[in-house]
Design a protein around this motif. Sequence first.
Motif, mmCIF file in Angstrom:
data_model
loop_
_atom_site.group_PDB
_atom_site.id
_atom_site.type_symbol
_atom_site.label_atom_id
_atom_site.label_comp_id
_atom_site.label_asym_id
_atom_site.label_seq_id
_atom_site.Cartn_x
_atom_site.Cartn_y
_atom_site.Cartn_z
ATOM 1 N N SER A 52 1.009 -1.412 0.142
ATOM 2 C CA SER A 52 0.007 -0.077 -0.371
ATOM 3 C C SER A 52 1.220 1.575 -0.218
ATOM 4 C CB SER A 52 -0.665 0.265 1.307
ATOM 5 O OG SER A 52 0.207 0.376 2.709
ATOM 6 N N GLY A 53 2.086 1.256 0.075
ATOM 7 C CA GLY A 53 2.976 2.512 0.585
ATOM 8 C C GLY A 53 2.750 2.947 1.718
ATOM 9 N N ARG A 54 2.066 2.447 2.314
ATOM 10 C CA ARG A 54 1.800 3.285 4.297
ATOM 11 C C ARG A 54 2.161 1.948 5.186
ATOM 12 N NH1 ARG A 54 -0.667 8.131 3.834
ATOM 13 N NH2 ARG A 54 -1.544 8.673 2.118
ATOM 14 N N MET A 55 2.022 2.376 6.342
ATOM 15 C CA MET A 55 2.725 1.455 7.215
ATOM 16 C C MET A 55 1.096 1.299 7.926
ATOM 17 S SD MET A 55 5.812 0.969 7.290
ATOM 18 C CE MET A 55 5.908 0.457 8.444
ATOM 19 N N LEU A 56 1.370 -0.096 8.543
ATOM 20 C CA LEU A 56 0.190 0.191 9.368
ATOM 21 C C LEU A 56 0.154 0.155 11.084
ATOM 22 C CD1 LEU A 56 -0.936 -4.010 8.363
ATOM 23 C CD2 LEU A 56 -2.786 -1.690 8.243
ATOM 24 N N SER A 57 -1.061 0.764 11.739
ATOM 25 C CA SER A 57 -0.252 1.294 13.600
ATOM 26 C C SER A 57 0.072 0.111 13.339
ATOM 27 C CB SER A 57 -2.055 2.080 13.112
ATOM 28 O OG SER A 57 -1.946 1.897 14.653
ATOM 29 N N GLU A 58 1.241 0.641 14.422
ATOM 30 C CA GLU A 58 1.729 -0.030 15.245
ATOM 31 C C GLU A 58 0.986 -0.370 16.987
ATOM 32 O OE1 GLU A 58 4.773 -1.790 14.080
ATOM 33 O OE2 GLU A 58 5.182 -2.392 16.702
ATOM 34 N N ARG A 59 -0.068 0.272 17.077
ATOM 35 C CA ARG A 59 -0.764 0.316 18.551
ATOM 36 C C ARG A 59 -1.725 -0.847 17.875
ATOM 37 N NH1 ARG A 59 -4.173 3.733 20.511
ATOM 38 N NH2 ARG A 59 -4.092 5.238 18.744
ATOM 39 N N TYR A 116 -9.818 -2.154 11.046
ATOM 40 C CA TYR A 116 -10.195 -1.221 11.317
ATOM 41 C C TYR A 116 -8.876 -0.895 10.975
ATOM 42 C CZ TYR A 116 -10.387 3.184 13.881
ATOM 43 O OH TYR A 116 -10.141 3.970 14.054
ATOM 44 N N ASN A 117 -7.130 -0.947 11.534
ATOM 45 C CA ASN A 117 -6.234 -1.046 11.228
ATOM 46 C C ASN A 117 -5.642 -0.586 9.689
ATOM 47 O OD1 ASN A 117 -3.263 -0.411 11.703
ATOM 48 N ND2 ASN A 117 -3.163 -2.097 12.738
ATOM 49 N N ILE A 118 -6.199 -1.918 9.355
ATOM 50 C CA ILE A 118 -6.081 -1.703 7.822
ATOM 51 C C ILE A 118 -6.449 -0.206 6.568
ATOM 52 C CG2 ILE A 118 -6.599 -3.664 5.614
ATOM 53 C CD1 ILE A 118 -5.993 -5.846 7.236
ATOM 54 N N VAL A 119 -8.289 -0.523 7.292
ATOM 55 C CA VAL A 119 -9.196 0.701 6.242
ATOM 56 C C VAL A 119 -8.398 1.892 6.850
ATOM 57 C CG1 VAL A 119 -11.392 1.874 6.365
ATOM 58 C CG2 VAL A 119 -11.147 -0.673 6.059
ATOM 59 N N LEU A 120 -7.766 2.552 8.110
ATOM 60 C CA LEU A 120 -7.509 2.981 8.559
ATOM 61 C C LEU A 120 -6.280 3.662 7.924
ATOM 62 C CD1 LEU A 120 -8.595 5.740 10.994
ATOM 63 C CD2 LEU A 120 -6.571 4.123 12.244
ATOM 64 N N SER A 121 -5.551 2.338 7.880
ATOM 65 C CA SER A 121 -3.751 3.504 7.825
ATOM 66 C C SER A 121 -3.662 3.716 5.820
ATOM 67 C CB SER A 121 -2.292 1.973 7.888
ATOM 68 O OG SER A 121 -3.049 1.414 9.302
#
Lengths: 751, 262
Positions: A428-435, A499-504
């Motif tokens: 995706s070019g974006r990091m998933l949220s670690e938290r 949620y993490n995937i969609v948000l990230s």
Amino acid sequence: MNGDTITLAPGVGAGARILSDAKREHYRLAWLSTVDHKRIGILYMLTALVFFVIGGIEAIFIRIQLAVPNNTFLHPDTYNQIFTMHGTTMIFLVAMPVLFGFVNYILPLQIGARDMAFPRLNAFSFWLVPLGGILLHFSVLSGGGAPAVGWFAYAPLSETPYSSQNNVDYWALALFVLGIGSVGTAINIIATVVSLRAPGMTMRRLPLFTWINFINAFIVVAALPVLNAGLVMLLIDRRLDAHFFLPLAGNGGGSPVLWQHIFWAFGHPEVYILALPAFGMLSEIIPVFSRKPIFGYEFVAASSVAIALLSFGVWAHHMFTVGMGRTADLFFAISSMLIAIPTGVKVLNWTATMIGGRLRLQTPMLFCIAALIQFTCAGLTGISHAMPALDWQTKNSYFLVAHFHFVAVGMIVFVILAGVQYWFPKMSGRMLSERLGKWSFWLMVIGFNMTFVIQHFLGYAGMPRRVYTYPDLPGWTWMNLVSSFGAVFMTAASLVLVYNIVLSLFRGKPAGDNPWNAWTLEWATTSPPPTENFHELPPICSRRPLWDVANPDRPDEVVGAVDEPIRLPDKNKTSILVFIFSEIGFFGVLILAYLYFNARPQPGPGPQELNLFKTAIFSVCLFASSLTIWRAEVSERRSQKGAMAAWLAATVVLGGIFIGGQGMEYYDLFRSGVNVSTNLFATTFFTLTGFHGLHVCMGLIALLIMLGLTLAGDFQRHHSTALTAVGYYWHFVDAVWVAVLTVVYILPHLR
Amino acid sequence: MNTWQFLISAWTWNPGVLAAGAAALAGYVAAFRDRRRIGWLLAALGVFFFVLLSPLNALADGYLFSAHMAQHILLLLVAPALALLSLPRDFSLPKFLRPLANPCVGWASGVGAMWFWHAPALCNAAVASKPVYAVQTVSLLALGTMFWWQTLAPREAQRISPLAGVLYLFTACTACSVLGIILTFSPVTVCASYLHPTDRLGLLGLIREDWGMNLERDQQIGGLLMWVPMCLLYLSAIFAQFARWYGATPAPVQPVLKEKIS
């Protein structure tokens, strides 16, 4: 070669220039028609996610029903349907697609390839997954509800007298379609690794993920045709009134145990088909997050082959309770225990990789560590099932349910989640949220262990599996309740992940090319990679090319010679040979079934009905066609268009005569009242020769296409290996006929 | 007779076998000056004598199909492999034998030997007739040598590449496993000679009663021997191929790489 990087051969990076910007914009929308391995990979994963939701909801229903004793939440029939669909969905529509998705996306990148070897075959294989899924779920609308026979569909329960609705037919068709797709993907993977590696990427330098999936593709190619042969036989039983697997009163009935043999000859390798890609991911992620190369690359690589080979020799340990006799039990107990050795070697390697490493305990690594611990537990309970005496006690209990969920969820799903965290930035070019990732990790660990650890004890307390409810026995109630509560945590973990995937996707931190400081080639390109994958590649001299680039003063030891040339066999020939290998598995099962049922003469019609003389005549035509196609190839090499067309036409005519002859034989048999449901001789005869005939017809179609291309002058403009590939297939069809002729027509005369 | 008496008394001193073994040893000593690897030959001869002189041979001689199968495996897969390992590393084949050193021929002889000698008619003939039995023994040794030559030939150049070797052994294992599966689960007796043994040594009581070996179990063990332990032999050979493959690393050329990267 002394420059900064190796420049790719012209044409490899040409994808960018072929399409105008407007067209590229169009294709960005056209996910449905894509043949790009990266998009197909993501489509695989999204499909798997959809079915994961469905299978997950089914799991929740099961746990709600079992949460309290004597529950009436689900009707017993509904419960059977749900647990059948849960198993089938999770294995065939979730685990396999998601793993194929990862392989599709990552593997070509890891070997520096532009795409898979056969992009359109790749798209075809993918689209069979939704088709299979729809077929399977369509059964719900077919009147009798979903299939209720378990994911293993044991005969005779799966036969018409016991499951008279056509839901089992949909189940078998769906698996058949999915099996074809899987074989297609596996052939593609093998051809890609064999034929499309970048300069410098010798077989000994393959990243472990690629290597293990390469080996795994061979298991897929060998195992799935066995299932497909079994499914075909089941469908012939159900639709054409045969009885391969249906015992009849008196003499001449089929064998339900044969279904179990066929199913588990596929089913046990299937476990490894799911586990090996996960092993591959572990072997990538653990070293990167330990900041240390993998301990004992060679052992991890070779033990994968050992697992592949052993997996085909131990299926009968699923059948200790069938009553195969003490001798067979003993041998299979020993060989099943042996499997612990190569898997143990791997666990040791991963652990030793972590020892002395500077661990980064980020989410992907956390999932890997949990997977490793849980897999070790699963292995221990697994070995206990290799003991027939213990297996008899625990096989039909929740102990077994706990065991295989520890493998399938505790290891495979955890590793898949690690893989999602690890490769999402690349995709995706974006990091998933670690938290959020840590939240989903801890929820998952708690939920998983709550649900399944207690099931070991439930099993030992005697709770049988596949029951829709249970009486209020001491201990059972609270343990089931705990197990059901665990499912709540796992659901929460899944929701957090989505949620993490969609948000990230929208707000994630930009990833950059190589966010984890990893070493394999997929991190040498942009995130997400361009359509053509790479503009240039770093030099590849070891198993960690990006490490060498980042640490020029302490590069890895060179594997092999520095400028070792790589051999890339032709992809057409490679793929057709692998395809033939899979077909051998399919025909092998049909021939073995024929031998098994005709070892003793069947009551009713037998081989004496067949006319060896007539068959010999049209067999000669088929064998002669092997010569004519060989001449056609020779003419092609000499660029003689006319001769080539003539030889091809001769091949088609000879093949046609064979089919005509077989048609006449069938007609004679039908007229004397012998058809596929008459007795087991007739059933096995028509199945075996019919499928061979079908393959001859497929070959004829391929030959006609070749003939058309020849007449259009295609082969004159550029020489192609396509005709050689078709030739291989045609020789194979002939070779099968040699076997069929021997077994069906000649062997009875030797008695 | 109890088991111990049998194990002690059932050895035979077949002069033909002893002479063949002695001839092989003498031939080796005469032909090669470099005899460092003679230990492998002694091991091969040990297996050879064990197969043909020990109680195993007595059991295979009309009593037990499974003993016959054990002989088969040792003669086809173990003895020839050990014999090939005993060859000096500079050995090359005489010219007239070179056409046999072909991977397809090797594979076909290794797998074919198994399938050929288990066709019911031939299996029976080998049990019933001494000359056929002798032909079988010699052919197994010869075909086994041809099979193993591809991966165990003395010089690297004579062997197939390691990955091809893995495929070679993998497919051979599968092909033999299929036969093992057929034998294990076959509803009929494959080798009818074992149905009614002539009890020349007075062993039948021991075998049927004390050991509990009935016909069905006997054939099952035979099939399983071919299926499982044989596959493990191939698997070990596959590991040897991997060791050869990964082991063949030339000395690293660090400076060149540095130059390339910098």
